[in-house]
Design a protein around this motif. Sequence first.
Motif, PDB file in Angstrom:
ATOM      1  N   ASP A 163       0.833  -1.208   0.000  1.00 31.52           N
ATOM      2  CA  ASP A 163       0.000   0.000   0.000  1.00 31.52           C
ATOM      3  C   ASP A 163       0.864   1.253   0.000  1.00 31.52           C
ATOM      4  OD1 ASP A 163      -2.097  -1.743   0.178  1.00 31.52           O
ATOM      5  OD2 ASP A 163      -2.522  -1.350   2.295  1.00 31.52           O
ATOM      6  N   ILE A 164       1.826   1.311   0.915  1.00 35.33           N
ATOM      7  CA  ILE A 164       2.636   2.520   1.099  1.00 35.33           C
ATOM      8  C   ILE A 164       3.480   2.817  -0.130  1.00 35.33           C
ATOM      9  CG2 ILE A 164       4.540   3.512   2.444  1.00 35.33           C
ATOM     10  CD1 ILE A 164       3.434   2.025   4.878  1.00 35.33           C
ATOM     11  N   PHE A 165       4.042   1.775  -0.753  1.00 35.24           N
ATOM     12  CA  PHE A 165       4.952   1.997  -1.875  1.00 35.24           C
ATOM     13  C   PHE A 165       4.285   1.803  -3.236  1.00 35.24           C
ATOM     14  CE2 PHE A 165       7.840   1.410   1.645  1.00 35.24           C
ATOM     15  CZ  PHE A 165       8.771   2.414   1.414  1.00 35.24           C
ATOM     16  N   GLY A 166       2.979   1.794  -3.258  1.00 42.44           N
ATOM     17  CA  GLY A 166       2.244   1.849  -4.511  1.00 42.44           C
ATOM     18  C   GLY A 166       2.386   0.647  -5.405  1.00 42.44           C
ATOM     19  N   ILE A 167       2.509  -0.557  -4.816  1.00 45.26           N
ATOM     20  CA  ILE A 167       2.552  -1.773  -5.628  1.00 45.26           C
ATOM     21  C   ILE A 167       1.110  -2.146  -5.968  1.00 45.26           C
ATOM     22  CG2 ILE A 167       3.269  -4.184  -5.727  1.00 45.26           C
ATOM     23  CD1 ILE A 167       5.487  -3.499  -3.775  1.00 45.26           C
ATOM     24  N   LYS A 168       0.687  -1.740  -7.145  1.00 43.06           N
ATOM     25  CA  LYS A 168      -0.724  -1.866  -7.519  1.00 43.06           C
ATOM     26  C   LYS A 168      -1.069  -3.251  -8.030  1.00 43.06           C
ATOM     27  CE  LYS A 168      -4.344   0.548 -10.130  1.00 43.06           C
ATOM     28  NZ  LYS A 168      -4.632   1.646 -11.077  1.00 43.06           N
ATOM     29  N   TYR A 169      -0.094  -3.909  -8.686  1.00 45.13           N
ATOM     30  CA  TYR A 169      -0.359  -5.237  -9.253  1.00 45.13           C
ATOM     31  C   TYR A 169       0.737  -6.211  -8.817  1.00 45.13           C
ATOM     32  CZ  TYR A 169      -3.697  -2.809 -12.226  1.00 45.13           C
ATOM     33  OH  TYR A 169      -4.755  -2.049 -12.675  1.00 45.13           O
TER      34      TYR A 169
END
Length: 650
Positions: free
Chosen positions: A577-583
């Motif tokens: 969530d914090i580091f924007g790992i979307k997939y």
Amino acid sequence: MHKTSEITNSRGKFKTAAGKILDFTIKNKAYILSFFLPIIILYTAYAIFGVYPFGEHSVLALDLNAQYVYYYDYLFDVLSGRESLFYCWSGSLSGEFAGLFAYYLASPFNLVILLFPRNSITEGIMAMLLLKCAAAGISACRFLKKERGISDFTAVMFSCMYALSGYFTAHTLNPMWLDAVIALPWVLAGVERVCRERKFLMYALSLIYVFVTNFYIGYMVGIFSALYFAYCHISGKSQATFKDMAKSAGVFAGASVSAILVSCPILIPVYKSLKLGKISGRADFSFAENFTLSDMLIKLFPGAYDTIRPEGLPMIYVGTLAVVMGAIFFTEKKFPRRLRISFAGLLGVLCLSMYIKPVDMLWHGGQVPVWMPYRYSFILSFLLMTAAAETYEHFRAAPKRFLKRIGITAAAIIALLLVLDHAEGNEYFDTTLVIVLPLIFTAATCILLSLADNKKLHKPSCVMLAVLVFGELLLNTVVTFEKAHGDVYYSTRESYVDDIPKTRRVMDELRELDGGFYRTEKTYHRTVNDAMAVGMYGLSHSTSTFNTKTLNMLRTLGVGQEFHATRAGGITPLFGDIFGIKYLLSRDDRMSPYTAEVDIPDDEIFVYENENALPLAYLADVDVIGCGLYGSTPFEAQTALARVLADMTD
């Protein structure tokens, strides 16, 4: 009549063109042979070893397999305009790319790879290696002919020995350093021209090439060029007065500084990049010996590959004939005593540099190499080859005068090998191979040299000697590949060209569905640099141009690391969530912490969406810097970071 005259004129033009080509070929036959023979020998060695299409192997091993091939693959995306040469998002949270480019990718030979289809990148790399080998051959041939006045036959034979030296064949798995092997003859020819005529252009341009294509080995060549400049004057090669020496010293210094300044667009980004991590630590310069000298001697002979691990010995093999003739060089009175003594001193400086650890570290920029030690050892091979070629040229003119010394030298070499056989051996050496092969080649070489004294047998014996030399080079190259395979493993072609494109196709499908800017990671890895080849913006990455602060932060937050390699395994939902790992890509639907599966038509790879992923960049209070990330456990660090971010939203 008109048509007949046209046909006659066409035939005349064809004959004229063919005649010019034939004349050019005859005139430059030495250069043509020194270009194509190394290609033939190296390609034959690859075929015997079983590289595709002759087997399942590829040319990929060690760093070429774990790093460079991915960087080459990344260049295809740069060429298409999808990625940048200045900034890369595909590893360790992103970072500058100029340093990585200068460290790994600046060689113009890399353009050869881009001429091949992307799904044949392994063949493109092999073609690049073959061309580098050919370039080393023609470069050495030019030096021998132009700077030493060596005949075509001798120049071709010894230039092939240099092109297929132990250093070159062992470092085909590390091709970024091979440009220095190609450029060294030009650099040293330029130094000699500075000493003789005070002309600097060749020296400056060749030094610029070395600095730009790989600053690291360029730094070593730059150090040696200063030593070689001193050698040229001490040995009497320059035949100059003290006043002339002072002038040539000024020209040499000016050309060296100019080469550095011209190379600054590459050198400065590299320096800034290395300051982020690789050269930021302190080194231990306490005195120590790197090896025993008796162990080093065995590396002069065929089949003596040991290992490219830190405990390995210098790669200095350049052929049995070079050892025999190189030894005779020091007893040949046609060479001035001053020249022989100063040349022995130059070789001694290089040997002591490898033997004494702190000095060796200075050659390596103040560090101990993690892999592939003695990265400047090709210089010793080149010096030995040139001395041997000059001696052999004298031998061809008067073979009878050398016969006694050939016999004594052969006996001394055989005795040395037998002594080494009974000495405490290196754990990597196969005694049968390392001792028996040199004995056979030494004996065969000396027999053929003795036959050359007979006028009727002179030409046949020379041809047979050349065949023996090329056969030895081929055998040593094959043995090197086989032993390197047992040492570090050559991967199969399918492991790259079948595996990587599958993930790349999934990423292309994902970009079709979501054209935004986001991070993606995988739960499976070929190596940690997969992201660069498939267009994925992730965390997993390995490079020598690393950023220590970024790696320390990721390690504190629980991202797996070894040396400077980061592997994004065990990512928690909070971290994602914090580091924007979307997939997240996975080959096992049980390995994903996310449940929202994306509809991607692939039977092997599953794609999951993190619906709570934050953007790649967002504003946060300065207090986040002091939230206790450093020195805490991953669980505490993630909790502390989440708490600070949550407090700012209240």
